[in-house]
Design a protein around this motif. Structure first.
Motif, short mmCIF file in Angstrom:
data_model
loop_
_atom_site.label_atom_id
_atom_site.label_comp_id
_atom_site.label_asym_id
_atom_site.label_seq_id
_atom_site.Cartn_x
_atom_site.Cartn_y
_atom_site.Cartn_z
N SER A 429 7.21 9.78 0.48
CA SER A 429 5.98 9.90 -0.31
C SER A 429 4.92 8.89 0.12
O SER A 429 3.73 9.08 -0.17
CB SER A 429 6.29 9.73 -1.80
N PHE A 430 5.29 7.81 0.79
CA PHE A 430 4.30 6.83 1.24
C PHE A 430 3.40 7.37 2.34
O PHE A 430 2.33 6.81 2.59
CB PHE A 430 5.00 5.56 1.74
N ILE A 431 3.80 8.44 3.00
CA ILE A 431 3.02 8.95 4.12
C ILE A 431 1.72 9.58 3.65
O ILE A 431 0.80 9.80 4.45
CB ILE A 431 3.85 9.96 4.94
N GLN A 432 1.58 9.87 2.36
CA GLN A 432 0.35 10.46 1.85
C GLN A 432 -0.83 9.52 1.98
O GLN A 432 -1.99 9.95 1.96
CB GLN A 432 0.54 10.85 0.37
N PHE A 433 -0.58 8.23 2.14
CA PHE A 433 -1.66 7.26 2.23
C PHE A 433 -2.11 7.02 3.68
O PHE A 433 -2.98 6.19 3.92
CB PHE A 433 -1.23 5.94 1.59
N ALA A 434 -1.50 7.71 4.62
CA ALA A 434 -1.89 7.64 6.02
C ALA A 434 -2.22 9.05 6.51
O ALA A 434 -2.07 10.02 5.78
CB ALA A 434 -0.77 7.02 6.87
N ASN A 435 -2.67 9.14 7.74
CA ASN A 435 -3.00 10.44 8.32
C ASN A 435 -1.73 11.06 8.89
O ASN A 435 -1.30 10.71 9.99
CB ASN A 435 -4.05 10.27 9.42
N ASN A 436 -1.14 11.99 8.14
CA ASN A 436 0.10 12.59 8.61
C ASN A 436 -0.14 13.73 9.60
O ASN A 436 0.79 14.42 10.00
CB ASN A 436 0.95 13.09 7.43
N ASN A 437 -1.40 13.94 9.98
CA ASN A 437 -1.72 14.89 11.04
C ASN A 437 -1.95 14.20 12.38
O ASN A 437 -2.30 14.86 13.36
CB ASN A 437 -2.96 15.71 10.67
N SER A 438 -1.81 12.89 12.39
CA SER A 438 -2.00 12.13 13.62
C SER A 438 -0.73 12.19 14.47
O SER A 438 0.36 11.83 14.01
CB SER A 438 -2.34 10.67 13.29
#
Length: 549
Positions: A429-438
């Motif tokens: 769930s922490f990945i929502q605060f970064a660009n997970n399309n990068s």
């Protein structure tokens, strides 16, 4: 014949075609989207809100039952190999429970302030096995003498190695290191905190599938499906289904034992399935109070101290990942750097106390109890503090504690399948605060997650039953350090993830890494909520020097 200019006619005007339908918005096919949520909205009680006292008491007892499995497992694995009797095993369990209660109170009051149970750590398995092997080659008047010499050496190693965590914490070294974290690096760390313990899930459940599998299925069905049958059932089953299922399957296991279902089974199956093979209820003392140097004067050996230092370092990595998961599941902000420093420093003090009082392993944050926060939707700090009362009382009144400690381990393994999975998913769930399309972030996350599981698995698969790992040089202490460090998934994940995240286009991708959201939480005054969640109780912050905050 000439042509007059007036005879030229203007070409007929061409009318624009009528406007057609607007171009299709391709975004409509993506479905609904959700904005990032810093705090989970489905929590019924967060870190500083509390359920009613009767309900809190039951929830606290549930936390005690969940942490009991690892405590019994550690003593059951190590004490027989140390030469200890069933009574010695009972006393070791009582000591571990007593220290867990004390250390949890200290951590929730003056450490991380998060609702986290502090329990025994299996990271100490390899250095403890090294000490056991050292005394296996020596002759003693009795097995009890070998047990006492072994545990006294463990005591001495714990006392010295505790200063590793004390230095890392109170020198602020650990907090400064955690400033290199970002959402992209913390995602795989928290994931492997749960996924890295898969060996304590279904593989241990399969030791007695007759009770382990029914426990797993009953827990899922009762807690997730049956709660929708009635409004009152929803409230009860969502919070207390774990206790109900344990009682049912434990009674089922007792019936099978009395009926003789395992009389002709293999010894390993009988040990895992029968409810009378722990011998704790008959051998545990009625009243037992752990006290300093209860086994004798500690023995200090440099070769074993260095190996134990490696395990102490590993517990710092493990606890850090668990603290981030606990903060998420209790409705708190990510723990700031100064909070992580003082929590690791206090963990070192707890390890020092454990060494003085004769524990067989050091302490770490309990992953399964953090998963219980998510299972019950209750992240109250008071509930965890109340559970310390059950740990301390059951450690002193041995027969009462031994009754619950006789629950077969496959039942706990079924619980771990659920709780460890919740912790692993919390990390994602922490990945929502970064660009997970990068693609860059995907690379860092994927490689860290895979190596965080794969490297420790290699070390575990190539570790002999006597504790000798794949690193085998002439220096035993060096072997213990490397084998212990690289057998820990959170340790490997933090090392790999932090290095990759801070060296691969780090400055150019600061926004993609989520740093604008992350950095304020790492500072003491970076977010106004930090003080709300992590300040000391009773205005103690005003009287404690800032270097210890």
């Amino acid at each position: 014949m000439g042509h007059d200019s007036d005879n030229h006619q203007a070409p007929p005007s061409v009318q624009a075609p009528p406007p057609g339908p607007p171009p299709q918005n391709l975004g409509l096919s993506r479905g609904p989207t959700w904005t990032p949520a810093e705090q989970l909205l489905q929590l019924h009680y967060c870190i500083h809100s509390n359920p009613s006292w009767p309900e809190a008491l039951l929830l606290a007892f549930q936390h005690y039952i969940v942490m009991l499995g690892t405590t019994v497992m550690i003593a059951s694995y190590l004490v027989p190999q140390m030469g200890g009797s069933h009574r010695d095993k009972a006393c070791v369990i009582q000591t571990l429970l007593f220290m867990s209660g004390i250390n949890t109170l200290l951590q929730t009051w003056f450490g991380s302030r998060l609702p986290v149970i502090m329990g025994g750590s299996l990271a100490f398995y390899l250095p403890v096995m090294s000490i056991i092997n050292d005394y296996n080659d020596q002759t003693f008047p009795s097995e009890n003498q070998r047990f006492r010499y072994t545990i006294r050496t463990i005591q001495g190693s714990l006392i010295v190695s505790s200063f590793v965590n004390i230095f890392l914490g109170y020198s602020r070294t650990w907090g400064n290191l955690t400033k290199f974290f970002s959402p992209i690096s913390i995602v795989p760390v928290v994931c492997v905190v749960g996924l890295g313990l898969f060996g304590r899930g279904f593989p241990m459940l399969a030791d007695c599938v007759q009770i382990g599998l029914p426990m797993l299925l009953l827990l899922i069905i009762t807690q997730q499906y049956l709660k929708h049958l009635h409004a009152k059932a929803h409230h009860i089953l969502e919070r207390f289904a774990l206790l109900i299922c344990i009682a049912i399957i434990w009674a089922f296991a007792a019936i099978l034992t009395v009926a003789g279902a395992y009389n002709t089974s293999k010894e390993k199956t009988q040990t895992s399935c029968r409810t009378d093979r722990s011998y704790l209820l008959t051998r545990a003392p009625w009243i037992y109070v752990p006290y300093p140097f209860q086994w004798g004067t500690p023995i200090f050996k440099a070769s074993h101290v260095f190996g134990m230092m490696g395990a102490a370092l590993v517990t710092s990595f493990e606890s850090t990942g668990t603290f981030f998961a606990a903060a998420r599941l209790s409705g708190a902000t990510p723990p700031p750097a100064h909070v992580l420093s003082r929590s690791i420093g206090l963990q070192g003090i707890s390890m020092l106390i454990e060494g003085i009082c004769g524990s067989v392993v050091g302490t770490t944050a309990s992953v399964e109890n953090v998963g219980l926060l998510g299972l019950t939707h209750i992240g109250s700090r008071r509930v965890v503090q109340m559970s310390c009362g059950f740990m301390i009382l059951c450690s002193i009144f041995g027969k009462f504690g031994a009754f619950f400690a006789s629950i077969p381990l496959p039942i706990f393994a079924a619980i771990y399948c659920v709780l460890f999975g919740i912790v692993a998913a919390t990390g994602i769930s922490f990945i929502q605060f970064a660009n997970n399309n990068s693609i860059r972030n995907i690379y860092v996350f994927g490689l860290t997650l895979f190596l965080g599981i794969s490297i420790p698995q290699y070390f575990v698969m190539n570790t002999a039953p006597d504790g000798h790992g794949p690193v085998r040089t002439n220096g035993g202490w060096f072997n213990d350090i490397l084998n212990t460090i690289f057998s820990s998934p959170p340790t490997v994940a933090i090392i790999v993830g932090t290095v990759l995240d801070n060296t691969l286009e780090a400055k150019q991708t600061a926004v993609d890494r989520g740093l604008p959201w992350w950095v304020p939480f790492q500072k003491r005054k970076g977010d106004v909520r930090n003080d709300e969640f992590y300040r000391f109780p009773l205005r103690l912050t005003e009287y404690i020097p800032s270097r210890f905050l």
